[in-house]
Design a protein around this motif. Sequence first.
Motif, PDB file in Angstrom:
ATOM      1  N   THR A 158       0.837  -1.207   0.000  1.00 20.77           N
ATOM      2  CA  THR A 158       0.000   0.000   0.000  1.00 20.77           C
ATOM      3  C   THR A 158       0.869   1.253   0.000  1.00 20.77           C
ATOM      4  N   ALA A 159       1.904   1.254   0.848  1.00 20.98           N
ATOM      5  CA  ALA A 159       2.758   2.441   0.961  1.00 20.98           C
ATOM      6  C   ALA A 159       3.523   2.705  -0.325  1.00 20.98           C
ATOM      7  N   THR A 160       4.007   1.675  -0.978  1.00 19.49           N
ATOM      8  CA  THR A 160       4.795   1.886  -2.197  1.00 19.49           C
ATOM      9  C   THR A 160       3.907   2.130  -3.412  1.00 19.49           C
ATOM     10  N   GLU A 161       2.897   1.294  -3.599  1.00 20.76           N
ATOM     11  CA  GLU A 161       2.120   1.332  -4.836  1.00 20.76           C
ATOM     12  C   GLU A 161       1.049   2.424  -4.844  1.00 20.76           C
ATOM     13  N   LEU A 162       0.400   2.658  -3.712  1.00 20.67           N
ATOM     14  CA  LEU A 162      -0.661   3.667  -3.667  1.00 20.67           C
ATOM     15  C   LEU A 162      -0.164   5.026  -3.206  1.00 20.67           C
ATOM     16  N   LEU A 163       0.754   5.024  -2.230  1.00 17.35           N
ATOM     17  CA  LEU A 163       1.167   6.270  -1.605  1.00 17.35           C
ATOM     18  C   LEU A 163       2.477   6.804  -2.141  1.00 17.35           C
ATOM     19  N   GLY A 164       3.175   6.018  -2.938  1.00 23.01           N
ATOM     20  CA  GLY A 164       4.395   6.495  -3.593  1.00 23.01           C
ATOM     21  C   GLY A 164       5.587   6.650  -2.676  1.00 23.01           C
ATOM     22  N   VAL A 165       5.627   5.910  -1.556  1.00 25.79           N
ATOM     23  CA  VAL A 165       6.763   5.993  -0.642  1.00 25.79           C
ATOM     24  C   VAL A 165       7.920   5.177  -1.205  1.00 25.79           C
ATOM     25  N   PRO A 166       9.135   5.718  -1.286  1.00 27.96           N
ATOM     26  CA  PRO A 166      10.270   4.935  -1.764  1.00 27.96           C
ATOM     27  C   PRO A 166      10.497   3.703  -0.898  1.00 27.96           C
ATOM     28  N   PRO A 167      10.752   2.543  -1.478  1.00 28.53           N
ATOM     29  CA  PRO A 167      10.931   1.311  -0.685  1.00 28.53           C
ATOM     30  C   PRO A 167      11.993   1.452   0.401  1.00 28.53           C
ATOM     31  N   ARG A 168      13.064   2.216   0.135  1.00 27.11           N
ATOM     32  CA  ARG A 168      14.136   2.352   1.130  1.00 27.11           C
ATOM     33  C   ARG A 168      13.682   3.105   2.383  1.00 27.11           C
ATOM     34  N   SER A 169      12.558   3.813   2.284  1.00 30.00           N
ATOM     35  CA  SER A 169      12.064   4.592   3.426  1.00 30.00           C
ATOM     36  C   SER A 169      11.072   3.823   4.287  1.00 30.00           C
ATOM     37  N   ILE A 170      10.804   2.551   3.944  1.00 27.50           N
ATOM     38  CA  ILE A 170       9.781   1.767   4.624  1.00 27.50           C
ATOM     39  C   ILE A 170      10.428   0.684   5.474  1.00 27.50           C
ATOM     40  N   GLY A 171       9.936   0.533   6.691  1.00 26.97           N
ATOM     41  CA  GLY A 171      10.346  -0.565   7.561  1.00 26.97           C
ATOM     42  C   GLY A 171       9.136  -1.351   8.014  1.00 26.97           C
TER      43      GLY A 171
END
Length: 394
Positions: A158-171
């Motif tokens: 959800t964070a990457t595909e819908l919200l556009g958050v870079p994968p490196r910023s997600i934990g």
Amino acid sequence: MHNNTHKLPDPMPEPSVRHYVAGGTEHGGGIGRLIGYILASHPQNSHDHRVTDTRGPRWDKLRSPFILWGAMALMIKDRLVAPGRVHHLHIAGRGSTARKLVLGACARTLGCTHVLHLHDFDYAADFLRRPIWQRRAIRALFRGADRVIVLGERDRATATELLGVPPRSIGVLHNAVPDPQQGRDAPAKTQATAPQADPQGTPCKIVFLGQLGPRKGVPELLSALAHPNMQSLNWSAVLAGDGPVDEYHAEAERLGLLDRVSLPGWLGSAETRALCERSDILVLPSHGEGMAMAVLEGLAHGLAVVTTRVGAHEEILRDWETCLFVPVGDVEALANALGNLVAHPEMRAKLAQAGRAHYLNALSIDAYVGKLDALHRSVSQGALQRVPTQRGAA
């Protein structure tokens, strides 16, 4: 003689953290309970974790805007007197997102280091129901955070595909609860030897923890408890949680369950622990979760867990190994699962032992807090390195 011994630099101190959560630790539901566990798990004076309420109790809607303004005022004050503090914003859907849009914009304007921690049973659906202008604002909120924490792989997508958050910023950080048996001379509960089934003996105790309502599967649970498969078995149940308690009490009465089912309302941490210690089965037939705190409580207390394949549950649990999974909304399957565990103590004990062992190996609060502290240190150090850039951009 010259002393060639070089003094190593002092390690970087643990960053100060302010948590923002609707209702605080007292009225914040599962999120508030988790934060309470985080605070309690830290050695005294070794970490500076503070909690700021952003809403107040659910029933006090008139004061809610003033409480949010107070949270903003604290953020502004922190920027002046504690500029290195990490601001940890706990976010879910609906009103929580509206409040975090305000606080996130404030953090970005002030240049505060901040983390967004997503706790929601289906944030993608909540996001897609919103108008386009709100989606843009939410995407900016998530992209503007120094780090985004999610409960599992579904929320990472959800964070990457819908919200556009870079994968490196997600934990990814699964929830956790403290060990109720830690620091005790003897285990509070042991399933080492299962009692023999005895229709006239002590009833098997079933517990539900959560807000009473359709999303948590309470209508199906009451129907399952009233199912013919359960009528001849020896059991009692406690459905503990807030919500329309009177409504479900009336439904339990209509189904003829009040001699075996009680609904005490919301319980505090100490009351919840006491309830789990005298129970045998934890049931949560939920329609949607991120990572249910109630399930973790059940595992930690050595209860046999019955739940559904929602949220991150399948990432941490295995059917017939550490829990029993039932299909969402399936009263027949739920009644069969509960009936089998009530009627077969040896099955119940085996499931409880495996769940407790899995909790100790992978889901303890100590491991969780260690990972969270490392994330806060990483974010804090990264913010220090970016200070010249931030000033230039301002």
